[in-house]
Design a protein around this motif. Structure first.
Motif: not given
Ligand code: HXC
Length: 258
Positions: A23, A27, A60, A65-66, A68-69, A71, A84-85, A107-108, A132, A135, A141, A165
Motif C-alpha cells: 500500500k 516504502a 508496481k 523510497g524511505a 516520507i510520511k 520522516m 536512520l537506516f 526511487l530514493g 529526494e 522533497l 543511503l 527517473q
Molecule cells: C510513503 C509512499 C511513498 C513513500 C509512495 N507512497 N511512495 N508513502 N513514502 N516513499 C504511497 C503514496 O502516498 C500512496 O499512498 C501509495 O503509496 C501509492 O502511491 P501513489 O503516489 O498514489 O502512486 P503513483 O501516483 O502511481 O506514483 C508512484 C510514485 C510516487 C511516482 C512512485 O508514489 C512517488 O513519487 N513516491 C515518492 C518517491 C520518493 O520521493 N522517494 C524518495 C523518498 S526519500 P495513499 O495512502 O495515498 O494511497 C528517501 C530518502 C532515503 O528515500 C534516505 C534515507 C536515509
C-alpha cells in the motif's frame, strides 16, 4: 517476533526476501529495514543458502523510497540519534551474494537499497531515480555516491538535481543494472540466476565477490595485487581441486564448500 514488513522464504539453496508494504509501494520504514537486515544476516549464516534475492511485492514497486510520511516530522537530532537506516551498512559485510530483482519503481532509498545489493536485474517496467531533491532533501543511503559511480557524473548529477527517473533500458545501457527481462519473467530469472551462483563453491564465490568489490575501493595496482593473492589462495581449497578434476573428467564438480 513475526515479520510484518517483509516476507522471507527458501527456494532450495536460494533465500528470497520480498519487501511487503504494497500500500505504500514498499516504502522503507525502520521496521522494514530492521527485518530486511536481520533476515539477510540469517540467510548469510545458513550454510544451506548460497545466494539471496531481494524483490518487491506487487507489480508496481521494488521500493518507492524511505517512508516520507514517517520522516516528515523528524528533527536533526531524531535522525542523528536513530541513525536512520544506518543498519543497511551491515549488508556490506554479508558474504552471500545478494541480487536485487527490481520489479517497478526503485526511487530514493529504494534505488539505494538496490545499489547496495551485489547486482541488479530489472523488469522492463522498472524505473530508477533519486527524487529526494523534490522533497527538499538529498539522498542519504549512497545515492550521490553509488549512482554516480554506476551511471557517470553527468547523468547522475542531472537526475539527482532534477529528481527525474531513468528507464530500465537506460539503466542497462549505463551499467547500473546487469540485465533487463520482461516483468512477468523477472522473479523466475532472478531465482535461476541465484541458483547458478548457489551451485558454485560458497567460499570461492565469497572471494570473487570481495575481489570485485575491491575494484571500487582501491587503485588498480592495489586491486590487482589483492586479486592475485586471493587467486593463489583458492589453490589451498578442496573445491579448486574438485572443480578442475571434474573438468578434466568431463563430470559435474561436487563442491563441498571447503
Ligand atoms: C510513503 C509512499 C511513498 C513513500 C509512495 N507512497 N511512495 N508513502 N513514502 N516513499 C504511497 C503514496 O502516498 C500512496 O499512498 C501509495 O503509496 C501509492 O502511491 P501513489 O503516489 O498514489 O502512486 P503513483 O501516483 O502511481 O506514483 C508512484 C510514485 C510516487 C511516482 C512512485 O508514489 C512517488 O513519487 N513516491 C515518492 C518517491 C520518493 O520521493 N522517494 C524518495 C523518498 S526519500 P495513499 O495512502 O495515498 O494511497 C528517501 C530518502 C532515503 O528515500 C534516505 C534515507 C536515509
Amino acid at each position: 517476533s513475526p515479520l510484518t514488513c517483509i516476507l522471507e522464504e527458501r527456494r532450495g539453496p536460494v533465500g528470497l526476501i520480498t519487501l511487503n508494504r504494497p500500500k505504500a509501494l514498499n516504502a522503507l520504514s525502520p521496521t522494514l529495514v530492521r527485518e530486511l537486515v536481520q533476515e539477510v544476516k540469517r540467510f548469510d549464516a545458513d550454510p544451506e543458502i548460497g545466494a539471496i534475492v531481494v524483490t518487491g511485492s506487487g507489480d508496481k514497486a521494488f521500493a518507492a523510497g524511505a517512508d516520507i510520511k514517517a520522516m516528515q516530522p523528524l528533527s536533526y537530532m531524531d535522525m542523528h540519534k536513530a541513525r536512520l537506516f544506518g543498519e543497511l551498512d551491515e549488508l556490506s559485510s554479508v558474504r552471500t551474494p545478494i541480487i536485487a530483482a527490481v520489479n517497478g519503481f526503485a526511487l530514493g532509498g529504494g534505488c539505494e537499497l538496490a545499489m547496495t545489493c551485489d547486482f541488479i536485474l530489472a523488469a522492463d517496467t522498472a524505473k530508477f531515480g533519486q527524487p529526494e531533491i523534490k522533497l527538499g532533501t538529498i539522498p542519504g543511503l549512497g545515492g550521490t555516491q553509488r549512482f554516480t559511480r554506476a551511471v557517470g557524473k553527468s547523468r547522475a548529477m542531472e537526475l539527482v538535481l532534477t529528481g527525474d527517473q531513468m528507464s530500465a533500458e537506460e539503466a542497462r545501457e549505463r551499467g547500473l543494472v546487469a540485465r533487463v527481462v520482461p516483468a512477468a519473467d523477472l522473479l523466475d530469472d532472478a531465482l535461476k540466476t541465484a541458483g547458478k551462483i548457489a551451485a558454485q563453491s560458497q567460499p570461492i564465490v565469497a572471494m570473487a565477490k570481495t575481489c570485485v568489490n575491491v575494484a571500487f575501493e582501491t587503485s588498480l595496482a592495489e586491486g590487482l595485487r589483492f586479486e592475485r593473492a586471493i587467486f593463489y589462495s583458492t589453490f589451498a581449497t578442496h573445491d579448486q581441486k574438485a572443480g578442475m578434476a571434474a573438468f578434466a573428467a568431463k563430470e559435474k564438480p561436487n563442491f563441498k564448500n571447503e
